[in-house]
Design an enzyme around this catalytic site. Sequence first.
Site: not given
Ligand code: ATP
Ligand code: MG
Length: 452
Positions: A71, A73, A147
């Site tokens: 997905d 963002d 993060d």
């Molecule tokens: P995936 O989509 O593969 O599960 P992701 O890193 O995109 O991994 P998401 O939950 O979609 O995970 O989060 C989008 C973005 O938001 C992350 O890439 C990160 O920059 C930020 N993020 C998400 N969770 C946290 C957290 N717990 N602390 C800090 N930043 C976060």
């Molecule tokens: Mg994501």
Amino acid sequence: MIRKFIRRVFKRGEPSPHAVETVGPDQHGIRPEQVSSAARRTCEGLQQAGHQAYVVGGAVRDLIAGIVPKDYDVATDATPDQVRRIFRRSRIIGRRFQIVHVMFGAETIEVSTFRAAHDEDTLKDEHGRVLRDNVWGNMEEDAARRDFTVNALYYDPASGQVFDYHHGVRDLQRKTLRMIGDPRARYREDPVRMLRAVRLAAKLDLRLDPVVQAPIREMAELIENVPAARLFDEMLKLLFSGHAVECVRRLREDGLHHGLLPLLDVILEQPLGEKFVMLALADTDQRVRAGKRTSPGFLFATLLWHEVLANWEARKKRDELPVPALHAAMDEVIDTQGEKLAITRRIAGDIKDIWLLQPRFEKRAGRAPFRLIEQQRFRAAWDFLHLRAASGEAPQELADWWLAFQEADNAGREALLQPDTASPKKRRRRRSNSKNAAEPANAVPPAPTFDE
Ligand code: ATP
Ligand code: MG
């Protein structure tokens, strides 16, 4: 209030410790056509209205790593209300952490406004976990609150450039997962980051930076303070990442599985239980990677099965009748685990359906197999039996018989049936109950007869 304002003004005035690096397509390798058109159009719409807008986070990271993002963002300096006004098909989600969902056809883009990093005024719980995180900021501040360095990359579809504040592109190319800021402090703010570290490292085949790795073992118990619903979401992400086997291996190494699924460690210590759970996870990984459908109910049914078996055995030893004992065992396991894991009612229903059909596989005579195969959850229940057999807990011959029965035509099925050994009395009773044959597909299964 005034103090906070002054502090912020001064903070903004400080020279930035993180000069932004601009990374061009020849270095990051993202081709514009790889980026979802919905994400590009979202950025375009915002930029045309005079705002900053970038694809951010996991999608940029995955594109650079050569993985298709699941997905997208988008991060912007527009407020949720402003975003909402620009896109006709959009809606504001959440009360405290407002974001906007922008819809293009079947695709939904999550748009969030740049957020500020935390300061002393940030609301935290007694363990230091951040409770509120919705102060708006600029792009640099937004990068600092993410993060890992590889998650703080901003891609501008208009120029094709990536803005990198924390050497994320370099870390990705060196295959290292590095935290932004002090890992201990960042885990305290949000213990879920420990799980994210493990999951992302497994997914992207990254090495954890030693300072990211080192505190996990001793800080693992902080996971227990995380609200169950959040843990459940993270757990689903982990189990359905396509790398669940590798994640669980790493979680066990780091002592993190306790917080995740408190009984998982107990299960994994039983030889048959461990084999069963690992086979189920490997099976799920394969399905995810092949783009096949997966169901949380099925996976949780496998994770908790050996707990149910142990509980059921104990009850039968106390002379409880097998069927009521199975029901009681299921309820007890779901009640204890369900609360911690925030297993929804619907998922709990799916789990129980699969478990309840297991004893019915033992009946291979009379009309019972014909009724069983008509059950809505038959296929899932057979897949479950198949895994039980592969782990050595159920006879392989039983799983094979049911495969043959499924594949045979009607005459073939009749030929496969075993002689009916039930007493004439039981048979008569069953026949007088023959209205069962017309039961709705998802009716509660009739009590199985146990020929033990
Ligand atoms: P995936 O989509 O593969 O599960 P992701 O890193 O995109 O991994 P998401 O939950 O979609 O995970 O989060 C989008 C973005 O938001 C992350 O890439 C990160 O920059 C930020 N993020 C998400 N969770 C946290 C957290 N717990 N602390 C800090 N930043 C976060
Ligand atoms: Mg994501």
